[in-house]
Enzyme design. Structure first.
Site, mmCIF file in Angstrom:
data_model
loop_
_atom_site.group_PDB
_atom_site.id
_atom_site.type_symbol
_atom_site.label_atom_id
_atom_site.label_comp_id
_atom_site.label_asym_id
_atom_site.label_seq_id
_atom_site.Cartn_x
_atom_site.Cartn_y
_atom_site.Cartn_z
ATOM 1 N N GLU A 225 6.320 0.892 0.452
ATOM 2 C CA GLU A 225 6.676 2.497 0.812
ATOM 3 C C GLU A 225 5.623 2.920 -0.020
ATOM 4 O O GLU A 225 5.881 3.482 -1.233
ATOM 5 C CB GLU A 225 8.331 2.520 0.548
ATOM 6 C CG GLU A 225 9.413 1.564 1.726
ATOM 7 C CD GLU A 225 8.779 2.472 2.983
ATOM 8 O OE1 GLU A 225 8.616 3.314 3.103
ATOM 9 O OE2 GLU A 225 9.491 1.611 3.852
ATOM 10 N N CYS A 259 6.107 12.696 -0.503
ATOM 11 C CA CYS A 259 5.041 11.212 0.143
ATOM 12 C C CYS A 259 4.823 12.284 1.474
ATOM 13 O O CYS A 259 3.806 11.643 1.925
ATOM 14 C CB CYS A 259 5.491 10.123 -0.141
ATOM 15 S SG CYS A 259 6.880 10.083 0.659
HETATM 16 P P1 NAD Z 1 2.715 5.007 -8.896
HETATM 17 O O1 NAD Z 1 2.276 3.592 -7.853
HETATM 18 O O2 NAD Z 1 2.220 4.856 -10.263
HETATM 19 O O3 NAD Z 1 4.170 4.042 -9.975
HETATM 20 C C1 NAD Z 1 5.622 3.992 -8.808
HETATM 21 C C2 NAD Z 1 6.026 2.834 -9.552
HETATM 22 O O4 NAD Z 1 5.602 1.856 -9.861
HETATM 23 C C3 NAD Z 1 6.880 2.939 -11.042
HETATM 24 O O5 NAD Z 1 7.873 2.630 -11.165
HETATM 25 C C4 NAD Z 1 5.976 2.405 -11.931
HETATM 26 O O6 NAD Z 1 6.101 2.082 -13.370
HETATM 27 C C5 NAD Z 1 5.200 0.969 -11.124
HETATM 28 N N1 NAD Z 1 3.738 0.629 -11.429
HETATM 29 C C6 NAD Z 1 3.061 1.678 -12.017
HETATM 30 N N2 NAD Z 1 2.126 0.597 -12.238
HETATM 31 C C7 NAD Z 1 2.819 -1.159 -11.997
HETATM 32 C C8 NAD Z 1 1.425 -2.460 -11.699
HETATM 33 N N3 NAD Z 1 1.216 -2.284 -12.526
HETATM 34 N N4 NAD Z 1 2.517 -3.676 -11.746
HETATM 35 C C9 NAD Z 1 3.668 -3.431 -11.319
HETATM 36 N N5 NAD Z 1 4.535 -1.749 -10.724
HETATM 37 C C10 NAD Z 1 4.177 -0.544 -11.105
HETATM 38 O O7 NAD Z 1 3.283 5.775 -8.020
HETATM 39 P P2 NAD Z 1 3.688 7.306 -8.584
HETATM 40 O O8 NAD Z 1 2.841 8.326 -9.144
HETATM 41 O O9 NAD Z 1 5.330 7.306 -9.192
HETATM 42 O O10 NAD Z 1 4.847 8.093 -7.041
HETATM 43 C C11 NAD Z 1 3.791 8.551 -6.212
HETATM 44 C C12 NAD Z 1 3.576 7.995 -5.237
HETATM 45 O O11 NAD Z 1 4.288 7.522 -4.242
HETATM 46 C C13 NAD Z 1 2.292 8.871 -3.877
HETATM 47 O O12 NAD Z 1 1.728 8.142 -3.770
HETATM 48 C C14 NAD Z 1 3.700 8.855 -2.794
HETATM 49 O O13 NAD Z 1 2.743 9.355 -1.793
HETATM 50 C C15 NAD Z 1 4.573 8.195 -3.128
HETATM 51 N N6 NAD Z 1 5.492 7.767 -2.744
HETATM 52 C C16 NAD Z 1 5.535 6.948 -1.490
HETATM 53 C C17 NAD Z 1 7.238 7.285 -0.943
HETATM 54 C C18 NAD Z 1 7.829 6.266 0.449
HETATM 55 O O14 NAD Z 1 8.648 6.412 1.047
HETATM 56 N N7 NAD Z 1 6.586 6.079 1.498
HETATM 57 C C19 NAD Z 1 8.140 7.943 -1.439
HETATM 58 C C20 NAD Z 1 7.744 8.560 -2.532
HETATM 59 C C21 NAD Z 1 6.440 8.459 -3.173
#
Ligand code: NAD
Length: 476
Positions: A225, A259
């Site tokens: 997502e 998002c």
């Molecule tokens: P992020 O990708 O930085 O992190 C999300 C999660 O991934 C965190 O729990 C983090 O611990 C984990 N993570 C980070 N690096 C990782 C790695 N290398 N391997 C495994 N896990 C890792 O995202 P964010 O900044 O927390 O969220 C914002 C983004 O999420 C935006 O792009 C937004 O559009 C998207 N988003 C999408 C939806 C959806 O439903 N499609 C909903 C909310 C947010």
């Protein structure tokens, strides 16, 4: 020697604890699959009671992580879809999990076909910081209704909520069912390498690529997502007041950190001045005295604030229209909404997901041009179209591909438990919510049930005349 009991806990703080708990849940999933509705319903009940009992402390913890977020926003955008999602799953789950008879070609009768939804086993859930409650609970609802055990990695960027949520889970759930993993990115990386039966990740597209790569050696199926830029197309005959009302709602909710927030607006130049005028009026009405307005959220952390401020500082082309008199404040991470008119296509506001209260206005001459603009960029998570004419709305609907489409509305499609929610292409893989989520996190096992009386023996070798006649009926 008596075997030492495995120490199991619902919270894992280290990689070792996480791995031990994963092994525990995996073993249980293979020896004690959750095939009955009562156990699943009990988990949904536990989730509901947990949310009900802790809603205030959850909202407070989220607000503390953001530097401030109104409790009402947490109620509207996190608790409300969580409670209604639980009710929906509880209402329909028993029916969803039933083995269903499906049709069969006359050739094979009197045999019959069935599909049996089975729990996958252990589902991993990785949660982002922007809606840390709903994006943990939403996937949990689907996973638990489908009879899975669950491990959840909370976001290190919302640590106070992560701890509060983990403590609550430990209280309301057995460590045989759910485990919450806390910690920094190194734990998240190790988490994504566990051989889950399914991994549901919500977060940025960049990290989504890493998740898919981490899951590949285990052949763990993933639901991703992701994010991206969700455009709004304003048609000539749209009611501009309605457009501004809905777009500004979507852009200011959680200070744009959503998002599916409308990322930028495509519209005719004739609407430009009126749009900005209406947006300023809208801000006065809905967020008066915005700097001290208790309904307006802060940007989650200094890094995110700098990122977004950097977009404005480095803006090439375009003009910035503040929608209020307030100035942004790095210390409090307060960022008032602004419109950026005609930004250069290669500027960061037009290249990156904005995820903040900045709204670019891009102008088009013909609808074909607007559609081409959308189609020449990565597939959006959501597309919004505003207008009256059915033919133009259908033109947009049929000639664009996006995770979801909202007509004369923004964001609300995410709360429809009867609709699948997910992205396409760079905005995500797979969808969930409601029945779609139940099926995504189940193995929909096809079963063929043969009858004692059947004609297939007539087709055994040696292949003679009967066989040839039978084939002649079907081969074209
Ligand atoms: P992020 O990708 O930085 O992190 C999300 C999660 O991934 C965190 O729990 C983090 O611990 C984990 N993570 C980070 N690096 C990782 C790695 N290398 N391997 C495994 N896990 C890792 O995202 P964010 O900044 O927390 O969220 C914002 C983004 O999420 C935006 O792009 C937004 O559009 C998207 N988003 C999408 C939806 C959806 O439903 N499609 C909903 C909310 C947010």
């Amino acid at each position: 020697m008596p075997q030492q009991a495995v120490q199991t806990r619902s919270i894992a703080n280290t990689i070792d604890e996480m791995q031990a708990q994963f092994s525990h849940l995996k073993t249980l999933s293979r020896t004690q699959p959750i095939n009955d509705w009562d156990t699943r319903e009990t988990q949904l009940d536990n989730l509901e009671v947990m949310l009900s009992d802790n809603q205030e402390s959850f909202a407070k913890a989220i607000s503390a992580d953001f530097g401030y977020r109104s409790e009402s926003e947490t109620q509207f955008a996190e608790l409300f879809p969580s409670f209604t999602g639980i009710s929906h799953a509880r209402k329909h789950g028993k029916k969803w999990m039933k083995t269903q008879r499906v049709s069969i070609s006359a050739v094979y009768r009197p045999a019959h076909n069935e599909i049996q939804p089975q729990p996958l086993g252990v589902v991993g859930i990785i949660v982002p910081w922007n809606y840390p409650l709903y994006l943990a609970v939403g996937p949990m609802i689907d996973a638990l209704a489908a009879g899975n055990r669950v491990m959840i990695k909370m976001s290190e960027a919302a640590p106070q909520f992560a701890q509060t949520f983990a403590d609550a889970v430990a209280h309301y759930f057995s460590s045989d069912m759910v485990c919450v993993v806390l910690g920094e990115v190194d734990i998240a990386v190790a988490f994504s390498k566990l051989p889950f039966d399914h991994l549901l990740y919500t977060g940025s597209t960049a990290v989504g690529r890493q998740i898919m790569a981490a899951a590949a050696p285990n052949l763990t199926p993933v639901t991703l997502e992701l994010g991206g830029k969700s455009p709004v197309i304003v048609l000539d005959d749209a009611h501009l007041e309605m457009v501004v009302n809905r777009v500004m709602m979507g852009k200011t909710l959680n200070a744009g950190q959503t998002c599916i927030a409308p990322d930028y607006v495509l519209m005719k130049r004739q609407h430009h001045d009126q749009f900005i005028h209406l947006a300023k009026e809208w801000m006065k009405k809905h967020y008066p005295n915005i700097e001290n307005n208790p309904d307006y959220s802060r940007i989650i952390n200094g890094d995110q604030f700098k990122r977004v401020k950097g977009y404005l500082d480095a803006l090439s082309g375009g003009e910035i229209y503040p929608l209020t008199d307030a100035e942004s404040n790095m210390e409090t991470r307060f960022m008032p909404p602004v419109i950026v008119s005609d930004p250069a296509p290669d500027s960061e506001v037009m290249q990156e997901e904005i995820f903040a209260p900045i709204l670019p206005l891009v102008h088009y001459e013909t609808l074909d041009e607007a559609i081409h603009f959308v189609n020449s960029r990565p597939r959006p998570l959501a597309l919004y179209v505003f207008g009256d004419s059915n033919s133009n709305i259908e033109k947009v609907r049929d000639n664009t591909v996006s995770g979801g489409l909202c007509i004369n509305e923004v964001i609300i499609h995410v709360a429809q438990h009867d609709l699948p929610f997910g992205g396409v292409g760079e905005s995500g893989t797979g969808s969930y919510h409601g029945k779609a989520g139940f099926e995504r996190l189940s193995h929909m096992k096809p079963i063929f049930v043969q009858n004692k009386l059947n004609g297939l023996n007539l087709l055994l070798p040696p292949y003679g005349g009967l066989f040839k006649k039978a084939m002649a009926l079907f081969l074209k």
